[in-house]
Design a protein around this motif. Structure first.
Motif, mmCIF file in Angstrom:
data_model
loop_
_atom_site.group_PDB
_atom_site.id
_atom_site.type_symbol
_atom_site.label_atom_id
_atom_site.label_comp_id
_atom_site.label_asym_id
_atom_site.label_seq_id
_atom_site.Cartn_x
_atom_site.Cartn_y
_atom_site.Cartn_z
ATOM 1 N N TRP A 135 0.838 -1.203 0.000
ATOM 2 C CA TRP A 135 0.000 0.000 0.000
ATOM 3 C C TRP A 135 0.871 1.251 0.000
ATOM 4 O O TRP A 135 0.570 2.224 -0.716
ATOM 5 C CB TRP A 135 -0.914 -0.020 1.225
ATOM 6 C CG TRP A 135 -1.787 1.184 1.369
ATOM 7 C CD1 TRP A 135 -2.995 1.401 0.764
ATOM 8 C CD2 TRP A 135 -1.530 2.341 2.190
ATOM 9 N NE1 TRP A 135 -3.511 2.615 1.158
ATOM 10 C CE2 TRP A 135 -2.634 3.214 2.029
ATOM 11 C CE3 TRP A 135 -0.489 2.709 3.033
ATOM 12 C CZ2 TRP A 135 -2.708 4.442 2.690
ATOM 13 C CZ3 TRP A 135 -0.556 3.934 3.691
ATOM 14 C CH2 TRP A 135 -1.654 4.782 3.517
ATOM 15 N N ASP A 136 1.953 1.251 0.774
ATOM 16 C CA ASP A 136 2.855 2.397 0.817
ATOM 17 C C ASP A 136 3.377 2.745 -0.581
ATOM 18 O O ASP A 136 3.364 3.914 -0.992
ATOM 19 C CB ASP A 136 4.065 2.103 1.718
ATOM 20 C CG ASP A 136 3.731 2.017 3.196
ATOM 21 O OD1 ASP A 136 2.738 2.640 3.623
ATOM 22 O OD2 ASP A 136 4.467 1.321 3.921
ATOM 23 N N ARG B 194 0.472 3.990 -2.882
ATOM 24 C CA ARG B 194 0.040 5.356 -2.559
ATOM 25 C C ARG B 194 1.085 6.376 -2.998
ATOM 26 O O ARG B 194 0.744 7.460 -3.477
ATOM 27 C CB ARG B 194 -0.211 5.484 -1.059
ATOM 28 C CG ARG B 194 -1.389 4.679 -0.547
ATOM 29 C CD ARG B 194 -2.689 5.037 -1.274
ATOM 30 N NE ARG B 194 -3.002 6.443 -1.109
ATOM 31 C CZ ARG B 194 -3.645 7.176 -2.028
ATOM 32 N NH1 ARG B 194 -4.018 6.619 -3.173
ATOM 33 N NH2 ARG B 194 -3.916 8.445 -1.786
ATOM 34 N N THR C 201 -6.282 7.809 4.073
ATOM 35 C CA THR C 201 -6.468 8.899 3.106
ATOM 36 C C THR C 201 -5.153 9.584 2.742
ATOM 37 O O THR C 201 -5.155 10.613 2.073
ATOM 38 C CB THR C 201 -7.447 9.945 3.669
ATOM 39 O OG1 THR C 201 -6.901 10.490 4.895
ATOM 40 C CG2 THR C 201 -8.807 9.340 3.946
ATOM 41 N N TRP C 202 -4.002 9.025 3.178
ATOM 42 C CA TRP C 202 -2.718 9.648 2.853
ATOM 43 C C TRP C 202 -2.621 9.873 1.351
ATOM 44 O O TRP C 202 -3.011 8.990 0.568
ATOM 45 C CB TRP C 202 -1.579 8.723 3.296
ATOM 46 C CG TRP C 202 -0.215 9.370 3.170
ATOM 47 C CD1 TRP C 202 0.457 10.058 4.117
ATOM 48 C CD2 TRP C 202 0.620 9.376 1.999
ATOM 49 N NE1 TRP C 202 1.664 10.501 3.618
ATOM 50 C CE2 TRP C 202 1.789 10.095 2.312
ATOM 51 C CE3 TRP C 202 0.501 8.870 0.700
ATOM 52 C CZ2 TRP C 202 2.809 10.317 1.409
ATOM 53 C CZ3 TRP C 202 1.511 9.086 -0.217
ATOM 54 C CH2 TRP C 202 2.652 9.792 0.132
#
Length: 204
Positions: free
Chosen positions: A136-137, A140, A201-202
């Protein structure tokens, strides 16, 4: 200590799928992306991929009985072809975890402190949830959508719920930040992110 409620073969399967997803994501990282910020606030995308690569090699060494050697957790950063080096590291840890007899072994984890050890299922579960979140990091950071399969999300949540949320999470270099509030979150993966200090939401 984490109480594993996932069978070893099931865990290995979920882990492999999660790690292979990160291989595909890292392949999408272009040289001009490497300076991008990431949800790991102290790291650029370049530093995050380097960390992910090194951790694969460290955990692979631990599975082979060499995790007490500090040097295996201090591999040099990836070269110009970061995607190829990352893929090699990922394949190495997948092979190491799947080797016969690993399930009953004790991993030495010098990265976490001198003399730290953990049973194989605990260590693999920790690596699994770390790479679900790191997937995910990376996504995103690149502005890509990321939604793990339902069984992966559920298993990651079961592990994340058992990660202690103590003051050590505020220390420099902590693997996860303090848990974030989100009592209304119903999505398993969003709950995992919040438990491990990530805002779903980042960068908003």
């Amino acid at each position: 200590m984490l109480v594993l409620t996932i069978g070893w073969e099931t865990l290995l399967g979920l882990h492999e799928r999660a790690v292979r997803e990160t291989i595909e994501l890292v392949r999408r990282v272009r040289p001009e992306d490497l300076d991008r910020p990431t949800p790991c606030t102290e790291w650029t995308l370049d530093e995050l991929v380097s960390h992910m690569t090194t951790q694969h090699y460290g955990f692979a060494a631990a599975a082979r009985g060499h995790g007490d050697i500090d040097a295996v957790w201090r591999q040099p950063p990836p070269g110009e072809d970061h995607a190829a080096e990352y893929a090699r590291a990922a394949e190495d840890v997948l092979a190491a975890f799947a080797a016969p007899g690993v399930s009953g072994s004790e991993f030495a984890l010098a990265e976490f402190g001198a003399g730290v050890t953990a049973p194989a299922p605990f260590a693999v579960s920790a690596h699994f949830v770390d790479y679900v979140v790191h997937g995910w990091d990376v996504a995103r950071s690149l502005g890509l959508p990321f939604a793990p399969d339902g069984d992966i999300a559920e298993a990651a949540l079961r592990v994340a719920e058992q990660v202690p949320d103590g003051p050590e999470r505020k220390e420099q270099g902590a693997f996860f930040g303090p848990a974030l509030p989100g009592s209304g979150a119903t999505d398993s993966f969003e709950r995992t992110l919040l438990l491990l200090g990530r805002s779903p939401t980042w960068p908003g």
